[in-house]
Design a protein around this motif. Structure first.
Motif, PDB file in Angstrom:
ATOM      1  N   LEU A   1     -16.903 -91.458 -28.613  1.00 45.05           N
ATOM      2  CA  LEU A   1     -17.644 -91.211 -29.852  1.00 45.05           C
ATOM      3  C   LEU A   1     -18.637 -92.335 -30.136  1.00 45.05           C
ATOM      4  CD1 LEU A   1     -14.709 -89.948 -32.109  1.00 45.05           C
ATOM      5  CD2 LEU A   1     -16.604 -88.580 -31.245  1.00 45.05           C
ATOM      6  N   ALA A   2     -18.239 -93.582 -29.836  1.00 50.78           N
ATOM      7  CA  ALA A   2     -19.139 -94.718 -30.085  1.00 50.78           C
ATOM      8  C   ALA A   2     -20.364 -94.664 -29.193  1.00 50.78           C
ATOM      9  CB  ALA A   2     -18.378 -96.029 -29.870  1.00 50.78           C
ATOM     10  N   LEU A   3     -20.207 -94.208 -27.956  1.00 48.35           N
ATOM     11  CA  LEU A   3     -21.359 -94.124 -27.051  1.00 48.35           C
ATOM     12  C   LEU A   3     -22.411 -93.164 -27.592  1.00 48.35           C
ATOM     13  CD1 LEU A   3     -19.595 -94.100 -23.554  1.00 48.35           C
ATOM     14  CD2 LEU A   3     -21.081 -95.879 -24.474  1.00 48.35           C
ATOM     15  N   PHE A   4     -21.979 -92.057 -28.182  1.00 52.24           N
ATOM     16  CA  PHE A   4     -22.943 -91.105 -28.738  1.00 52.24           C
ATOM     17  C   PHE A   4     -23.509 -91.592 -30.067  1.00 52.24           C
ATOM     18  CE2 PHE A   4     -20.572 -88.287 -25.863  1.00 52.24           C
ATOM     19  CZ  PHE A   4     -21.637 -87.690 -25.205  1.00 52.24           C
ATOM     20  N   GLN A   5     -22.665 -92.226 -30.880  1.00 51.64           N
ATOM     21  CA  GLN A   5     -23.121 -92.650 -32.204  1.00 51.64           C
ATOM     22  C   GLN A   5     -23.949 -93.935 -32.155  1.00 51.64           C
ATOM     23  OE1 GLN A   5     -19.981 -92.946 -35.110  1.00 51.64           O
ATOM     24  NE2 GLN A   5     -21.255 -94.075 -36.578  1.00 51.64           N
ATOM     25  N   PHE A   6     -23.522 -94.886 -31.297  1.00 54.77           N
ATOM     26  CA  PHE A   6     -24.156 -96.203 -31.282  1.00 54.77           C
ATOM     27  C   PHE A   6     -24.919 -96.458 -29.987  1.00 54.77           C
ATOM     28  CE2 PHE A   6     -20.133 -97.058 -33.781  1.00 54.77           C
ATOM     29  CZ  PHE A   6     -20.745 -97.015 -35.022  1.00 54.77           C
ATOM     30  N   TRP A   7     -25.405 -95.417 -29.303  1.00 56.94           N
ATOM     31  CA  TRP A   7     -26.062 -95.642 -28.014  1.00 56.94           C
ATOM     32  C   TRP A   7     -27.224 -96.632 -28.177  1.00 56.94           C
ATOM     33  CZ3 TRP A   7     -24.927 -95.132 -23.174  1.00 56.94           C
ATOM     34  CH2 TRP A   7     -25.923 -95.283 -22.210  1.00 56.94           C
ATOM     35  N   GLY A   8     -27.180 -97.676 -27.365  1.00 55.77           N
ATOM     36  CA  GLY A   8     -28.177 -98.738 -27.455  1.00 55.77           C
ATOM     37  C   GLY A   8     -27.708 -99.913 -28.285  1.00 55.77           C
ATOM     38  N   GLU A   9     -26.729 -99.705 -29.191  1.00 51.17           N
ATOM     39  CA  GLU A   9     -26.160-100.798 -29.990  1.00 51.17           C
ATOM     40  C   GLU A   9     -24.883-101.280 -29.283  1.00 51.17           C
ATOM     41  OE1 GLU A   9     -25.614 -99.620 -34.046  1.00 51.17           O
ATOM     42  OE2 GLU A   9     -27.423 -98.400 -34.052  1.00 51.17           O
ATOM     43  N   TRP A  10     -25.085-102.067 -28.252  1.00 50.66           N
ATOM     44  CA  TRP A  10     -23.973-102.434 -27.386  1.00 50.66           C
ATOM     45  C   TRP A  10     -22.930-103.287 -28.101  1.00 50.66           C
ATOM     46  CZ3 TRP A  10     -24.173 -99.110 -23.851  1.00 50.66           C
ATOM     47  CH2 TRP A  10     -25.405 -98.683 -23.329  1.00 50.66           C
ATOM     48  N   LEU A  11     -23.365-104.043 -29.103  1.00 53.02           N
ATOM     49  CA  LEU A  11     -22.401-104.859 -29.849  1.00 53.02           C
ATOM     50  C   LEU A  11     -21.388-103.972 -30.565  1.00 53.02           C
ATOM     51  CD1 LEU A  11     -21.408-107.574 -30.866  1.00 53.02           C
ATOM     52  CD2 LEU A  11     -23.068-107.418 -32.740  1.00 53.02           C
ATOM     53  N   SER A  12     -21.872-102.901 -31.200  1.00 59.86           N
ATOM     54  CA  SER A  12     -20.966-101.990 -31.909  1.00 59.86           C
ATOM     55  C   SER A  12     -20.010-101.301 -30.939  1.00 59.86           C
ATOM     56  CB  SER A  12     -21.778-100.942 -32.677  1.00 59.86           C
ATOM     57  OG  SER A  12     -22.587-101.542 -33.658  1.00 59.86           O
ATOM     58  N   ILE A  13     -20.542-100.871 -29.790  1.00 59.55           N
ATOM     59  CA  ILE A  13     -19.684-100.232 -28.781  1.00 59.55           C
ATOM     60  C   ILE A  13     -18.642-101.215 -28.271  1.00 59.55           C
ATOM     61  CG2 ILE A  13     -19.666 -99.130 -26.509  1.00 59.55           C
ATOM     62  CD1 ILE A  13     -22.498 -98.118 -27.133  1.00 59.55           C
ATOM     63  N   GLY A  14     -19.075-102.475 -28.045  1.00 57.71           N
ATOM     64  CA  GLY A  14     -18.133-103.499 -27.587  1.00 57.71           C
ATOM     65  C   GLY A  14     -17.059-103.790 -28.622  1.00 57.71           C
ATOM     66  N   ILE A  15     -17.424-103.755 -29.909  1.00 56.00           N
ATOM     67  CA  ILE A  15     -16.434-103.989 -30.967  1.00 56.00           C
ATOM     68  C   ILE A  15     -15.392-102.873 -30.972  1.00 56.00           C
ATOM     69  CG2 ILE A  15     -16.116-104.063 -33.471  1.00 56.00           C
ATOM     70  CD1 ILE A  15     -18.795-105.497 -33.660  1.00 56.00           C
ATOM     71  N   VAL A  16     -15.833-101.622 -30.802  1.00 57.62           N
ATOM     72  CA  VAL A  16     -14.893-100.495 -30.757  1.00 57.62           C
ATOM     73  C   VAL A  16     -13.915-100.661 -29.597  1.00 57.62           C
ATOM     74  CG1 VAL A  16     -14.690 -98.011 -30.365  1.00 57.62           C
ATOM     75  CG2 VAL A  16     -16.449 -98.884 -31.902  1.00 57.62           C
ATOM     76  N   ALA A  17     -14.447-101.031 -28.420  1.00 54.97           N
ATOM     77  CA  ALA A  17     -13.568-101.264 -27.270  1.00 54.97           C
ATOM     78  C   ALA A  17     -12.635-102.440 -27.532  1.00 54.97           C
ATOM     79  CB  ALA A  17     -14.402-101.507 -26.015  1.00 54.97           C
ATOM     80  N   GLY A  18     -13.177-103.510 -28.156  1.00 53.75           N
ATOM     81  CA  GLY A  18     -12.354-104.682 -28.437  1.00 53.75           C
ATOM     82  C   GLY A  18     -11.221-104.397 -29.399  1.00 53.75           C
ATOM     83  N   ILE A  19     -11.433-103.449 -30.325  1.00 56.21           N
ATOM     84  CA  ILE A  19     -10.371-103.088 -31.273  1.00 56.21           C
ATOM     85  C   ILE A  19      -9.132-102.598 -30.532  1.00 56.21           C
ATOM     86  CG2 ILE A  19      -9.739-101.334 -32.996  1.00 56.21           C
ATOM     87  CD1 ILE A  19     -12.588-101.628 -34.106  1.00 56.21           C
ATOM     88  N   PHE A  20      -9.336-101.786 -29.502  1.00 53.53           N
ATOM     89  CA  PHE A  20      -8.189-101.251 -28.759  1.00 53.53           C
ATOM     90  C   PHE A  20      -7.598-102.293 -27.810  1.00 53.53           C
ATOM     91  CE2 PHE A  20      -9.999 -97.404 -30.398  1.00 53.53           C
ATOM     92  CZ  PHE A  20      -8.899 -96.603 -30.613  1.00 53.53           C
ATOM     93  N   VAL A  21      -8.437-103.171 -27.283  1.00 54.39           N
ATOM     94  CA  VAL A  21      -7.911-104.255 -26.445  1.00 54.39           C
ATOM     95  C   VAL A  21      -7.009-105.162 -27.279  1.00 54.39           C
ATOM     96  CG1 VAL A  21      -8.527-106.294 -25.102  1.00 54.39           C
ATOM     97  CG2 VAL A  21      -9.855-104.194 -24.844  1.00 54.39           C
ATOM     98  N   ILE A  22      -7.477-105.538 -28.463  1.00 48.78           N
ATOM     99  CA  ILE A  22      -6.674-106.383 -29.339  1.00 48.78           C
ATOM    100  C   ILE A  22      -5.390-105.667 -29.749  1.00 48.78           C
ATOM    101  CG2 ILE A  22      -6.609-107.484 -31.615  1.00 48.78           C
ATOM    102  CD1 ILE A  22      -9.613-107.998 -31.310  1.00 48.78           C
ATOM    103  N   GLY A  23      -5.508-104.372 -30.073  1.00 42.46           N
ATOM    104  CA  GLY A  23      -4.317-103.617 -30.450  1.00 42.46           C
ATOM    105  C   GLY A  23      -3.285-103.574 -29.345  1.00 42.46           C
ATOM    106  N   GLN A  24      -3.743-103.403 -28.103  1.00 43.90           N
ATOM    107  CA  GLN A  24      -2.812-103.354 -26.975  1.00 43.90           C
ATOM    108  C   GLN A  24      -2.154-104.713 -26.750  1.00 43.90           C
ATOM    109  OE1 GLN A  24      -2.138-100.468 -25.589  1.00 43.90           O
ATOM    110  NE2 GLN A  24      -0.570-101.401 -24.333  1.00 43.90           N
ATOM    111  N   ILE A  25      -2.920-105.801 -26.906  1.00 47.59           N
ATOM    112  CA  ILE A  25      -2.370-107.152 -26.740  1.00 47.59           C
ATOM    113  C   ILE A  25      -1.324-107.431 -27.813  1.00 47.59           C
ATOM    114  CG2 ILE A  25      -2.917-109.610 -26.852  1.00 47.59           C
ATOM    115  CD1 ILE A  25      -5.628-108.939 -25.585  1.00 47.59           C
TER     116      ILE A  25
END
Length: 355
Positions: free
Chosen positions: A257-281
């Motif tokens: 969903l972030a790729l479609f909503q924030f395409w080109g805003e790589w920081l926002s996409i990275g934050i979404v991915a980081g949320i799940f990385v932090i949650g898993q840790i």
């Protein structure tokens, strides 16, 4: 004189067969009672603590009931409408996401979408299926949910069963203990204590882990501004009891969903991915070790098998009882293995000293 082993096995086998038959025939009827008993089981330790603090069982039950009603009302007013709205929006948006993904591939990888290519045919088929079947699936799920758990069950039967079960829980356990066959009572008590420990660690512990992670994912994704963040967090938290699956499903859905909503805003996409990385840790290193522990003994594959088998045999009620049955079978299996290792069948006729 005690009954021979074969006679005991016959009676216990008949009892198990009758229980399975009743579960199969009365599945929908038993549903509110199974849910009510599960709620009472999870809340019983809190009632015991209030009793140790000086309250009577009735007073402890009344306090827990009032708190549960207030919490349910608050959640119903603040969260449920948004969750339903976002779920309906996500279902309506899926065909658009499929078309945008196809357009994205066409712009950047035109060779993949040439006329007659496998990927193009697959995407067209997926889009048509979603467009045609999504409303039907939503209506079917809603209709099934309303027929299975209707308003009367939710608002009347389940709370009433939970309150009465919680109020009489200790007396019921004591009465069951009185009915145990005296010859095997100590062994049954020990096995029951191990089963309770396993279920308490998994059901209560993983339930709290799912709640914490689901809340974290939903709040974090909504703060980032991701559309349908509440639904994604709810889904991720709901399946967190299967290790890695919650983060995998939620992460793939959220990043897609972030790729479609924030395409080109790589920081926002990275934050979404980081949320799940932090949650898993946090889940793997803090939440699960602290709240569940390492002695649960329910392997994810064993749990999946139990859910699949009991769901296929007994429907939704079977899925509800799958976890406690899997925990009980795990404890009984370990007990049977230890008995076998301590038997002459394993050691031979010469006893422990044989090689």
């Amino acid at each position: 004189m005690s009954l021979p082993v074969n006679e005991q096995l016959k009676y216990w086998g008949i009892a198990a067969a009758v229980f399975a038959l009743m579960l199969w025939l009365l599945g929908d009827v038993l549903l509110p009672f199974v849910i009510g008993s599960a709620i009472a089981y999870m809340i019983d330790p809190l009632a015991d603590r209030l009793e140790r603090a000086g309250l009577s069982r009735a007073a402890a039950t009344a306090i827990i009931t009032i708190a549960a009603i207030l919490t349910f009302a608050l959640v119903t007013l603040l969260i449920v409408p948004t969750l339903i709205s976002q779920t309906a929006g996500l279902i309506d948006t899926l065909p658009q996401l499929t078309n945008r993904f196809q357009a994205f591939l066409g712009e950047r990888f035109p060779s993949l979408l040439e006329e007659g290519s496998t990927i193009r045919q697959t995407l067209v088929s997926i889009g048509e299926s979603i467009r045609e079947r999504a409303p039907q699936v939503a209506e079917t799920l809603l209709g099934s949910a309303l027929s299975l758990i209707n308003v009367v069950v939710l608002l009347v039967i389940v709370p009433v069963v939970s309150v009465y079960m919680l109020l009489d829980w200790d007396r019921m356990i004591a009465r069951i203990d009185e009915l145990l066959p005296r010859e095997h009572a100590p062994t049954i008590r020990r096995l029951a204590a191990e089963i309770d420990e396993t279920m308490a660690a998994f059901v209560r512990g993983m339930g709290l882990v799912c709640l914490i992670l689901g809340t974290y994912y939903a709040v974090a994704l909504m703060i980032v501004g991701l559309n349908f963040g509440l639904v994604v967090g709810f889904i991720a938290g709901l399946v967190t009891f299967i290790p890695y699956l919650g983060a995998l499903i939620g992460g793939v859905l959220a990043i897609g969903l972030a790729l479609f909503q924030f395409w080109g805003e790589w920081l926002s996409i990275g934050i979404v991915a980081g949320i799940f990385v932090i949650g898993q840790i946090v889940e793997g290193n803090f939440l699960t070790p602290k709240l569940v522990g390492d002695s649960v003994g329910l392997h994810p594959v064993w749990l999946l098998l139990a859910l699949a088998v009991f769901g296929a045999l007994f429907g939704f009620v079977g899925m509800l009882v799958a976890v406690p049955v899997a925990a009980a079978l795990g404890v009984i299996t370990r007990f049977a293995v230890n008995q076998y290792l301590d038997s002459r069948l394993y050691r031979g006729d010469d006893g422990p000293g044989s090689v």
